[in-house]
Scaffold this motif. Structure first.
Motif, PDB file in Angstrom:
ATOM      1  N   ASP A 128       0.860  -1.183   0.000  1.00 56.08           N
ATOM      2  CA  ASP A 128       0.000   0.000   0.000  1.00 56.08           C
ATOM      3  C   ASP A 128       0.899   1.236   0.000  1.00 56.08           C
ATOM      4  OD1 ASP A 128      -2.079   1.815   0.143  1.00 56.08           O
ATOM      5  OD2 ASP A 128      -2.658   1.308   2.200  1.00 56.08           O
ATOM      6  N   LYS A 154      -9.204   2.576   4.319  1.00 46.21           N
ATOM      7  CA  LYS A 154      -8.482   3.294   3.264  1.00 46.21           C
ATOM      8  C   LYS A 154      -9.475   4.098   2.417  1.00 46.21           C
ATOM      9  CE  LYS A 154      -5.341   2.880  -0.598  1.00 46.21           C
ATOM     10  NZ  LYS A 154      -4.225   2.137  -1.154  1.00 46.21           N
ATOM     11  N   GLN A 157      -2.628   9.724   8.746  1.00 43.33           N
ATOM     12  CA  GLN A 157      -2.141  10.620   7.695  1.00 43.33           C
ATOM     13  C   GLN A 157      -1.861  12.013   8.242  1.00 43.33           C
ATOM     14  OE1 GLN A 157      -5.138  10.009   4.639  1.00 43.33           O
ATOM     15  NE2 GLN A 157      -3.794   8.605   3.552  1.00 43.33           N
ATOM     16  N   ARG A 173      -5.917  -2.753   5.067  1.00 46.38           N
ATOM     17  CA  ARG A 173      -5.830  -1.310   4.802  1.00 46.38           C
ATOM     18  C   ARG A 173      -7.069  -0.669   5.423  1.00 46.38           C
ATOM     19  NH1 ARG A 173      -5.014  -4.318   0.315  1.00 46.38           N
ATOM     20  NH2 ARG A 173      -2.903  -4.321  -0.531  1.00 46.38           N
ATOM     21  N   ASP A 196       0.697   4.182  -1.040  1.00 50.69           N
ATOM     22  CA  ASP A 196       0.095   5.470  -0.685  1.00 50.69           C
ATOM     23  C   ASP A 196       0.082   5.702   0.816  1.00 50.69           C
ATOM     24  OD1 ASP A 196      -0.436   5.913  -3.367  1.00 50.69           O
ATOM     25  OD2 ASP A 196      -2.510   5.205  -3.233  1.00 50.69           O
ATOM     26  N   ASN A 197       0.185   4.625   1.594  1.00 53.82           N
ATOM     27  CA  ASN A 197       0.066   4.719   3.046  1.00 53.82           C
ATOM     28  C   ASN A 197       1.215   4.001   3.750  1.00 53.82           C
ATOM     29  OD1 ASN A 197      -2.549   6.178   3.214  1.00 53.82           O
ATOM     30  ND2 ASN A 197      -3.212   4.407   2.041  1.00 53.82           N
ATOM     31  N   GLU A 206       6.327  11.563   6.990  1.00 55.14           N
ATOM     32  CA  GLU A 206       5.652  10.808   5.949  1.00 55.14           C
ATOM     33  C   GLU A 206       5.482   9.335   6.267  1.00 55.14           C
ATOM     34  OE1 GLU A 206       6.707  11.739   2.007  1.00 55.14           O
ATOM     35  OE2 GLU A 206       7.108  13.821   2.466  1.00 55.14           O
TER      36      GLU A 206
END
Length: 194
Positions: free
Chosen positions: A137, A169, A180, A166, A139-140, A185
């Motif tokens: 994943d 998500k 987030q 996830r 993006d995460n 990051e």
């Protein structure tokens, strides 16, 4: 009796208090699958992986009877009034990743001292982040999320989806949405090492 690790030895872990996270209805992502895909969470692959993860954590003394315990500290919703957190590298299915294990304690009369003296009496759930292989994943941060009950079974959301994978998500609430907001990051609140 739990094995103890001092606050000094786990200074990075002890401060992982999560602020402002919610997990009620998960907005739009109930984990539903589209044609030919696995759901983002709570599907058979995520559940099987969560079971393997729990077993690996038991073998590493991170959960279950005689598990390693850090110094309890004040927590907040959605995790618990008192928390203890352990973070370390761990191998699962040939992949070495970092695991963050947060034990969530609550109940009338719960306190840091009460948890330190009898953690099993106050344990309500165990929330886990495990850094999976690249591409899981991206993006995460490639994190696998799970929320277990004290017996190692998976907790469920209001839509009766098991909380593994996830989690939420694409939603405006839940594990990923909350994390987030973490600085840096890596989706971890206490540091930006991953």
């Amino acid at each position: 009796m739990s094995k103890r690790i001092t606050a000094a030895a786990l200074s990075a872990a002890a401060g992982l208090a999560i602020a402002g996270c919610t997990m009620p209805g998960y907005g739009g992502d109930g984990g539903e699958a589209t044609a030919g895909t696995q759901p983002s969470f709570g599907g058979p692959d995520s559940i099987a992986y969560a079971e393997e993860l729990w077993s690996a954590m038991q073998k590493a003394d991170l959960v279950g009877v005689n598990s390693i315990m850090s110094t309890p500290y004040e927590g907040q919703h959605p995790h618990g009034a008192v928390l203890d957190t352990i973070e370390r590298p761990m191998t699962l299915n040939g992949h070495r990743g970092h695991v963050i294990v947060k034990r969530n304690y609550g109940g009338d009369g719960v306190s840091e001292t009460a948890v330190a003296n009898n953690p099993d009496e106050w344990l309500k759930s165990v929330t886990v982040m495990f850094r999976r292989e690249a591409g899981y994943d991206p993006d995460n941060g490639n994190w696998f999320w799970a929320k277990y009950l004290p017996d190692g079974s998976l907790d469920r959301n209001p839509k009766d989806m098991q909380l593994a994978g996830r989690v939420a998500k694409g939603s405006d609430q839940g594990c990923i949405a909350c994390h987030q907001a973490a600085p840096g990051e890596d989706l971890v609140f206490n540091h930006d090492r991953f």
